[in-house]
Design a protein around this motif. Structure first.
Motif, mmCIF file in Angstrom:
data_model
loop_
_atom_site.group_PDB
_atom_site.id
_atom_site.type_symbol
_atom_site.label_atom_id
_atom_site.label_comp_id
_atom_site.label_asym_id
_atom_site.label_seq_id
_atom_site.Cartn_x
_atom_site.Cartn_y
_atom_site.Cartn_z
ATOM 1 N N GLU A 1 0.859 -1.179 0.000
ATOM 2 C CA GLU A 1 0.000 0.000 0.000
ATOM 3 C C GLU A 1 0.895 1.228 0.000
ATOM 4 N N GLY A 2 0.742 2.092 -0.978
ATOM 5 C CA GLY A 2 1.508 3.334 -1.028
ATOM 6 C C GLY A 2 2.965 3.148 -1.416
ATOM 7 N N ASN A 3 3.368 1.936 -1.778
ATOM 8 C CA ASN A 3 4.758 1.690 -2.164
ATOM 9 C C ASN A 3 4.885 1.664 -3.676
ATOM 10 N N TRP A 4 6.013 2.124 -4.142
ATOM 11 C CA TRP A 4 6.312 2.192 -5.569
ATOM 12 C C TRP A 4 7.710 1.640 -5.745
ATOM 13 N N ASN A 5 7.888 0.709 -6.642
ATOM 14 C CA ASN A 5 9.190 0.089 -6.831
ATOM 15 C C ASN A 5 9.941 0.714 -7.991
ATOM 16 N N VAL A 6 11.242 0.850 -7.796
ATOM 17 C CA VAL A 6 12.152 1.238 -8.866
ATOM 18 C C VAL A 6 12.860 -0.047 -9.273
ATOM 19 N N PHE A 7 12.741 -0.409 -10.538
ATOM 20 C CA PHE A 7 13.332 -1.632 -11.062
ATOM 21 C C PHE A 7 14.641 -1.313 -11.781
ATOM 22 N N ILE B 1 27.453 5.015 -15.370
ATOM 23 C CA ILE B 1 26.942 3.888 -16.140
ATOM 24 C C ILE B 1 25.844 4.442 -17.045
ATOM 25 N N PRO B 2 25.970 4.240 -18.357
ATOM 26 C CA PRO B 2 24.925 4.747 -19.245
ATOM 27 C C PRO B 2 23.611 3.995 -19.031
ATOM 28 N N ALA B 3 22.549 4.740 -18.798
ATOM 29 C CA ALA B 3 21.255 4.112 -18.537
ATOM 30 C C ALA B 3 20.127 5.025 -18.988
ATOM 31 N N ILE B 4 18.989 4.396 -19.240
ATOM 32 C CA ILE B 4 17.778 5.135 -19.590
ATOM 33 C C ILE B 4 16.681 4.767 -18.594
ATOM 34 N N ILE B 5 15.635 5.557 -18.579
ATOM 35 C CA ILE B 5 14.489 5.307 -17.703
ATOM 36 C C ILE B 5 13.314 4.902 -18.588
ATOM 37 N N GLU B 6 12.730 3.750 -18.301
ATOM 38 C CA GLU B 6 11.552 3.279 -19.021
ATOM 39 C C GLU B 6 10.371 3.224 -18.067
ATOM 40 N N ASN B 7 9.197 3.563 -18.557
ATOM 41 C CA ASN B 7 7.954 3.483 -17.784
ATOM 42 C C ASN B 7 8.031 4.235 -16.459
ATOM 43 N N CYS B 8 8.876 5.230 -16.387
ATOM 44 C CA CYS B 8 9.048 6.100 -15.215
ATOM 45 C C CYS B 8 9.653 5.424 -13.992
ATOM 46 N N ASN B 9 9.770 4.088 -13.955
ATOM 47 C CA ASN B 9 10.327 3.440 -12.767
ATOM 48 C C ASN B 9 11.281 2.284 -13.056
ATOM 49 N N THR B 10 11.741 2.161 -14.307
ATOM 50 C CA THR B 10 12.671 1.085 -14.645
ATOM 51 C C THR B 10 13.943 1.672 -15.235
ATOM 52 N N ILE B 11 15.067 1.345 -14.604
ATOM 53 C CA ILE B 11 16.377 1.811 -15.037
ATOM 54 C C ILE B 11 17.007 0.702 -15.874
#
Length: 175
Positions: free
Chosen positions: A70-76, A161-171
């Motif tokens: 509840e109220g938690n959001w994961n960063v993948f 480290i080169p990275a992009i963000i997908e779907n606002c929460n996936t690195i």
């Protein structure tokens, strides 16, 4: 004397009869101790040995993906090199708490304020290359509008480290 021998014989028969009914000389094998896994395996949160054991998610659910919090959001994350530190903002929300995921498993020093998350290791540990939940974030607002920005990942040399963000929460690692 005959009566005494008969009584003694009956007592012996009674003892033999009781001992035969109460159990046998065949013993069951000892139960398997699930805390001892064979080489290359480890114990999962489901008490099963595996090369890819189930872990508790940030909500404490065995094998979960954090969706039940509840109220938690994961960063993948999905990277091909180890992560030694990371930093990012989360737009459109006020951060209350950050915890769990691979960052906590790697004993990273997890810090945040109302808009920024900063995690790194003081002991030199790293988040292994691979994918999963990087960290769980709890905030006040509707998670529908949350989105990562200003992402910085660093490797063991302190390089970006080169990275992009997908779907606002996936690195995701990007070459």
């Amino acid at each position: 004397m005959k009566i005494i021998l008969n009584k003694l014989f009956l007592i012996i028969l009674f003892i033999l009869n009781v001992s035969c009914k109460s159990g046998s000389n065949i013993t069951d094998p000892p139960p398997i101790n699930n805390s001892e896994c064979i080489d290359g395996q480890s114990m999962g949160c489901d008490d099963i040995c595996s090369t890819t054991p189930l872990q508790n998610d940030v909500c404490g659910e065995c094998g979960g993906d954090g969706a039940t919090c509840e109220g938690n959001w994961n960063v993948f994350y999905d990277v091909s090199i180890p992560i030694k530190g990371f930093e990012f903002n989360i737009d459109n929300v006020i951060i209350i708490n950050v915890s769990g995921g691979a960052a906590e498993e790697a004993n990273f020093m997890i810090t945040s304020n109302t808009t920024k998350v900063i995690d790194f290791s003081l002991s030199g540990s790293a988040i292994s290359a691979g994918s999963g939940i990087l960290i769980g974030v709890e905030f006040e607002e509707d998670k529908e509008f949350a989105c990562i920005s200003n992402l910085v990942l660093s490797d063991s040399e302190g390089d970006s480290i080169p990275a992009i963000i997908e779907n606002c929460n996936t690195i995701k690692y990007s070459e």
